[in-house]
Design a protein around this motif. Structure first.
Motif, PDB file in Angstrom:
ATOM      1  N   GLN A  41       8.645 -29.263  21.181  1.00 30.36           N
ATOM      2  CA  GLN A  41       8.931 -29.937  20.691  1.00 30.36           C
ATOM      3  C   GLN A  41       9.605 -29.208  19.184  1.00 30.36           C
ATOM      4  OE1 GLN A  41       8.415 -32.853  18.750  1.00 30.36           O
ATOM      5  NE2 GLN A  41       9.751 -32.178  17.429  1.00 30.36           N
ATOM      6  N   GLN A  42       9.861 -27.004  19.034  1.00 29.41           N
ATOM      7  CA  GLN A  42      10.238 -26.398  18.389  1.00 29.41           C
ATOM      8  C   GLN A  42      11.004 -26.514  19.448  1.00 29.41           C
ATOM      9  OE1 GLN A  42       8.247 -22.801  18.452  1.00 29.41           O
ATOM     10  NE2 GLN A  42       7.035 -23.068  17.117  1.00 29.41           N
ATOM     11  N   ALA A  43      11.774 -26.585  20.391  1.00 31.01           N
ATOM     12  CA  ALA A  43      12.870 -26.786  20.983  1.00 31.01           C
ATOM     13  C   ALA A  43      14.097 -28.278  19.773  1.00 31.01           C
ATOM     14  CB  ALA A  43      13.440 -27.085  22.512  1.00 31.01           C
ATOM     15  N   VAL A  44      13.371 -29.023  20.434  1.00 34.03           N
ATOM     16  CA  VAL A  44      13.520 -30.342  19.964  1.00 34.03           C
ATOM     17  C   VAL A  44      14.112 -30.062  18.182  1.00 34.03           C
ATOM     18  CG1 VAL A  44      13.542 -32.250  19.460  1.00 34.03           C
ATOM     19  CG2 VAL A  44      13.443 -31.762  21.897  1.00 34.03           C
ATOM     20  N   ASP A  45      13.347 -29.688  17.710  1.00 33.44           N
ATOM     21  CA  ASP A  45      13.861 -29.333  16.672  1.00 33.44           C
ATOM     22  C   ASP A  45      15.212 -28.706  16.035  1.00 33.44           C
ATOM     23  OD1 ASP A  45      11.523 -30.979  15.818  1.00 33.44           O
ATOM     24  OD2 ASP A  45       9.650 -29.493  14.904  1.00 33.44           O
ATOM     25  N   MET A  46      15.016 -27.198  16.739  1.00 28.49           N
ATOM     26  CA  MET A  46      16.134 -26.266  16.786  1.00 28.49           C
ATOM     27  C   MET A  46      17.341 -26.904  16.859  1.00 28.49           C
ATOM     28  SD  MET A  46      14.141 -23.209  17.922  1.00 28.49           S
ATOM     29  CE  MET A  46      12.877 -22.355  17.014  1.00 28.49           C
ATOM     30  N   LEU A  47      17.458 -27.788  18.488  1.00 27.82           N
ATOM     31  CA  LEU A  47      18.090 -28.426  18.935  1.00 27.82           C
ATOM     32  C   LEU A  47      19.084 -29.523  17.827  1.00 27.82           C
ATOM     33  CD1 LEU A  47      17.579 -28.698  22.095  1.00 27.82           C
ATOM     34  CD2 LEU A  47      19.799 -27.845  21.174  1.00 27.82           C
ATOM     35  N   GLY A  48      17.803 -29.921  16.705  1.00 20.80           N
ATOM     36  CA  GLY A  48      18.679 -30.917  15.608  1.00 20.80           C
ATOM     37  C   GLY A  48      19.112 -30.142  14.172  1.00 20.80           C
ATOM     38  N   ARG A  49      18.805 -29.642  14.206  1.00 17.96           N
ATOM     39  CA  ARG A  49      19.658 -28.160  13.200  1.00 17.96           C
ATOM     40  C   ARG A  49      20.956 -28.309  13.199  1.00 17.96           C
ATOM     41  NH1 ARG A  49      16.627 -22.750  13.110  1.00 17.96           N
ATOM     42  NH2 ARG A  49      17.955 -22.927  11.288  1.00 17.96           N
ATOM     43  N   ASP A  50      21.618 -28.493  11.107  1.00 19.17           N
ATOM     44  CA  ASP A  50      23.232 -29.071  11.835  1.00 19.17           C
ATOM     45  C   ASP A  50      23.544 -27.710  11.615  1.00 19.17           C
ATOM     46  OD1 ASP A  50      23.019 -31.178  12.006  1.00 19.17           O
ATOM     47  OD2 ASP A  50      22.903 -32.331  10.482  1.00 19.17           O
ATOM     48  N   ASP A  51      23.185 -26.596  10.985  1.00 22.54           N
ATOM     49  CA  ASP A  51      23.281 -24.919  10.576  1.00 22.54           C
ATOM     50  C   ASP A  51      23.467 -24.423  11.841  1.00 22.54           C
ATOM     51  OD1 ASP A  51      20.658 -24.800  10.440  1.00 22.54           O
ATOM     52  OD2 ASP A  51      20.424 -23.897   8.858  1.00 22.54           O
ATOM     53  N   VAL A  52      23.151 -24.543  12.598  1.00 20.99           N
ATOM     54  CA  VAL A  52      23.633 -23.130  13.653  1.00 20.99           C
ATOM     55  C   VAL A  52      23.981 -23.967  14.863  1.00 20.99           C
ATOM     56  CG1 VAL A  52      21.237 -21.276  15.318  1.00 20.99           C
ATOM     57  CG2 VAL A  52      21.031 -22.568  12.906  1.00 20.99           C
ATOM     58  N   PRO A  53      25.158 -23.046  15.703  1.00 17.22           N
ATOM     59  CA  PRO A  53      25.530 -23.668  16.248  1.00 17.22           C
ATOM     60  C   PRO A  53      25.168 -22.835  18.008  1.00 17.22           C
ATOM     61  CG  PRO A  53      27.011 -21.352  15.528  1.00 17.22           C
ATOM     62  CD  PRO A  53      25.655 -22.439  14.242  1.00 17.22           C
ATOM     63  N   ILE A  54      24.603 -23.629  18.079  1.00 19.31           N
ATOM     64  CA  ILE A  54      23.900 -23.812  19.549  1.00 19.31           C
ATOM     65  C   ILE A  54      24.850 -24.048  21.225  1.00 19.31           C
ATOM     66  CG2 ILE A  54      21.204 -23.789  21.115  1.00 19.31           C
ATOM     67  CD1 ILE A  54      20.203 -24.630  18.343  1.00 19.31           C
ATOM     68  N   GLY A  55      25.382 -22.633  21.064  1.00 19.30           N
ATOM     69  CA  GLY A  55      26.457 -23.366  22.684  1.00 19.30           C
ATOM     70  C   GLY A  55      25.283 -22.907  23.761  1.00 19.30           C
ATOM     71  N   LEU A  56      23.987 -21.841  23.791  1.00 23.27           N
ATOM     72  CA  LEU A  56      23.583 -21.890  25.627  1.00 23.27           C
ATOM     73  C   LEU A  56      22.236 -22.334  25.217  1.00 23.27           C
ATOM     74  CD1 LEU A  56      24.179 -20.428  28.009  1.00 23.27           C
ATOM     75  CD2 LEU A  56      24.331 -18.477  26.564  1.00 23.27           C
ATOM     76  N   ALA A  57      21.428 -22.612  26.303  1.00 23.54           N
ATOM     77  CA  ALA A  57      19.668 -23.157  26.399  1.00 23.54           C
ATOM     78  C   ALA A  57      19.447 -22.900  27.276  1.00 23.54           C
ATOM     79  CB  ALA A  57      20.077 -24.048  25.500  1.00 23.54           C
ATOM     80  N   PHE A  58      18.088 -21.614  26.747  1.00 23.00           N
ATOM     81  CA  PHE A  58      17.647 -21.133  28.076  1.00 23.00           C
ATOM     82  C   PHE A  58      16.617 -22.122  28.282  1.00 23.00           C
ATOM     83  CE2 PHE A  58      20.230 -18.108  29.027  1.00 23.00           C
ATOM     84  CZ  PHE A  58      20.673 -17.649  29.585  1.00 23.00           C
ATOM     85  N   ILE A  59      15.891 -23.356  29.048  1.00 27.83           N
ATOM     86  CA  ILE A  59      14.561 -24.543  28.440  1.00 27.83           C
ATOM     87  C   ILE A  59      13.579 -23.979  29.947  1.00 27.83           C
ATOM     88  CG2 ILE A  59      13.881 -26.292  28.003  1.00 27.83           C
ATOM     89  CD1 ILE A  59      17.118 -27.044  27.414  1.00 27.83           C
ATOM     90  N   ASP A  60      12.198 -23.756  29.815  1.00 25.57           N
ATOM     91  CA  ASP A  60      11.644 -23.961  30.628  1.00 25.57           C
ATOM     92  C   ASP A  60      11.104 -25.150  30.734  1.00 25.57           C
ATOM     93  OD1 ASP A  60       9.319 -22.869  31.695  1.00 25.57           O
ATOM     94  OD2 ASP A  60       7.512 -22.572  30.373  1.00 25.57           O
TER      95      ASP A  60
END
Length: 133
Positions: A41-60
């Motif tokens: 849930q935290q991961a999804v919330d962070m992916l939904g943020r518009d203020d942070v450019p996430i280019g790489l994700a490591f997901i369990d």
């Protein structure tokens, strides 16, 4: 390509030691900005943020809330340019195939080693550089 082009790296894992270890290895490779999620849930919330450019994700794969495959499916919608790598202690072929079919660009079997992470980062940089590299 500079490492900063990845923007922020999302690390989603319910094990604090695994988040810490991966952060340390990625710092050794020059990454400096991280978002850490303790569950899906935290991961999804962070992916939904518009203020942070996430280019790489490591997901369990196995986390409370949303599982890794669900997070990757949502990442493909919320952040289609994000390069998602699955991490799991379970390396059964069916897990690897499901992750890749679901949109993961790589799969790292836990426990992390610097070599495993380096190999994925090499692939990440090659793919980001494009066919002329």
């Amino acid at each position: 390509m500079s490492l900063n082009e990845a923007g922020t790296v999302l690390i989603a894992d319910d094990e604090p030691a695994m988040r810490s270890l991966l952060t340390s290895v990625l710092r050794d490779h020059g990454f400096r900005q991280f978002l850490l999620a303790a569950d899906g849930q935290q991961a999804v919330d962070m992916l939904g943020r518009d203020d942070v450019p996430i280019g790489l994700a490591f997901i369990d794969l196995n986390m409370p809330g949303f599982g890794g495959l669900e997070v990757i499916a949502l990442a493909r919608t919320l952040r289609p340019q994000c390069y998602c790598v699955v991490v799991s202690g379970n390396s059964e072929l069916s897990n690897v195939m499901a992750a890749i079919a679901g949109g993961a660009r790589g799969f790292i079997v836990k426990p992390y080693t610097a070599k495993k992470v380096s190999d994925i980062l090499d692939k990440y940089h090659r793919e980001r550089a494009g066919p002329s590299a």
